[in-house]
Design a protein around this motif. Structure first.
Motif, PDB file in Angstrom:
ATOM      1  N   THR A  31       0.985  -1.431  -0.426  1.00 39.47           N
ATOM      2  CA  THR A  31      -0.484   0.001  -0.360  1.00 39.47           C
ATOM      3  C   THR A  31       0.992   1.548   0.018  1.00 39.47           C
ATOM      4  O   THR A  31       1.474   1.331   0.696  1.00 39.47           O
ATOM      5  CB  THR A  31      -1.609  -0.088   0.976  1.00 39.47           C
ATOM      6  OG1 THR A  31      -1.768   1.152   1.448  1.00 39.47           O
ATOM      7  CG2 THR A  31       0.182   0.099   2.266  1.00 39.47           C
ATOM      8  N   VAL A  65      -4.745  -7.852   3.748  1.00 39.42           N
ATOM      9  CA  VAL A  65      -5.397  -8.735   2.028  1.00 39.42           C
ATOM     10  C   VAL A  65      -6.187  -9.204   1.845  1.00 39.42           C
ATOM     11  O   VAL A  65      -6.006 -10.406   2.862  1.00 39.42           O
ATOM     12  CB  VAL A  65      -3.642  -9.003   1.594  1.00 39.42           C
ATOM     13  CG1 VAL A  65      -3.669  -9.388   0.042  1.00 39.42           C
ATOM     14  CG2 VAL A  65      -2.869  -7.506   1.453  1.00 39.42           C
ATOM     15  N   GLU A 118      -7.126  -8.514  -3.011  1.00 36.32           N
ATOM     16  CA  GLU A 118      -8.268  -7.271  -3.801  1.00 36.32           C
ATOM     17  C   GLU A 118      -7.138  -6.386  -2.434  1.00 36.32           C
ATOM     18  O   GLU A 118      -7.184  -7.465  -0.808  1.00 36.32           O
ATOM     19  CB  GLU A 118      -9.386  -7.168  -3.406  1.00 36.32           C
ATOM     20  CG  GLU A 118     -10.052  -5.367  -3.247  1.00 36.32           C
ATOM     21  CD  GLU A 118     -11.019  -5.303  -3.555  1.00 36.32           C
ATOM     22  OE1 GLU A 118     -11.698  -4.380  -3.584  1.00 36.32           O
ATOM     23  OE2 GLU A 118     -12.022  -6.438  -4.451  1.00 36.32           O
ATOM     24  N   ASP A 157      -9.042 -12.755  -2.500  1.00 39.23           N
ATOM     25  CA  ASP A 157      -8.999 -12.514  -3.660  1.00 39.23           C
ATOM     26  C   ASP A 157      -7.332 -11.373  -3.751  1.00 39.23           C
ATOM     27  O   ASP A 157      -7.431 -11.036  -5.391  1.00 39.23           O
ATOM     28  CB  ASP A 157     -10.049 -12.124  -4.414  1.00 39.23           C
ATOM     29  CG  ASP A 157     -10.948 -11.019  -4.188  1.00 39.23           C
ATOM     30  OD1 ASP A 157      -9.826 -10.586  -3.876  1.00 39.23           O
ATOM     31  OD2 ASP A 157     -11.859 -10.168  -4.074  1.00 39.23           O
TER      32      ASP A 157
END
Length: 194
Positions: free
Chosen positions: A47, A56, A61, A59
């Motif tokens: 990030t 996190v 994301e 998947d």
């Protein structure tokens, strides 16, 4: 899921919430001064904000910002939220208040403020916590069961305890009940705080 956290930071709220949910997850510490993770990775590659929490998802994301992470956890694990038509709205209201009025007010303690700045911040924090204390609904902040807002409030009360900021009487029982919860104990131990 994988939670990136720094011991004792606001990311502790998500750490507690994930344990309370009973869901499997991984963790990795972040040195906020160097932006290096425990495994030697560049946290800013995860990030670019460079601060915790960062969650996190399975998947891949990424979620950041404490309110968003805690809202996600409460949405996924409803026992950590509030029921009813206004439940989610009231939860976000409490999270936003804790974030903007209580959390941010600790800045002089973390950033080398003067004694006068710390004294003013201490009085302000106690006043803002009193607002919450006047609205306690049950054994915890918003009900008889803890929500993610309680876990965020817990973090700020731990900071208050550390910096000798007065915690209002009506919140001291909430604080004691939270600290006694097994999920809180697990997270505090994992973060080296007890």
């Amino acid at each position: 899921m994988k939670l990136y956290y720094s011991p004792g930071a606001c990311s502790l709220a998500g750490h507690v919430a994930l344990h309370e949910a009973g869901t499997p997850f991984e963790t990795e510490t972040v040195d906020l001064s160097t932006k290096i993770t425990a495994s030697g990775g560049d946290f800013e590659a995860i990030t670019t904000k460079g601060y915790v929490p960062a969650l996190v998802l399975d998947d891949g994301e990424l979620l950041s910002e404490n309110i968003a992470v805690l809202d996600f956890i409460a949405s996924r694990y409803p026992k950590l939220g509030l029921d009813g038509e206004m439940g989610r709205t009231r939860l976000i209201e409490a999270l936003a208040y804790i974030s903007t009025e209580v959390h941010k007010s600790f800045k002089p303690f973390w950033r080398g403020g003067s004694d006068a700045e710390k004294s003013a911040a201490s009085a302000y924090i106690t006043k803002r916590m009193q607002y919450l204390a006047d609205r306690v609904k049950g054994d915890y902040l918003l009900s008889d069961q803890p929500t993610v807002a309680d876990f965020y409030l817990l973090v700020t009360m731990l900071w208050a305890e550390r910096f000798a900021v007065v915690i209002p009487t009506a919140l001291q029982g909430v604080f004691a009940r939270l600290k006694a919860r097994p999920a809180v104990q697990v997270a505090l131990k994992a973060e080296g705080l007890i």
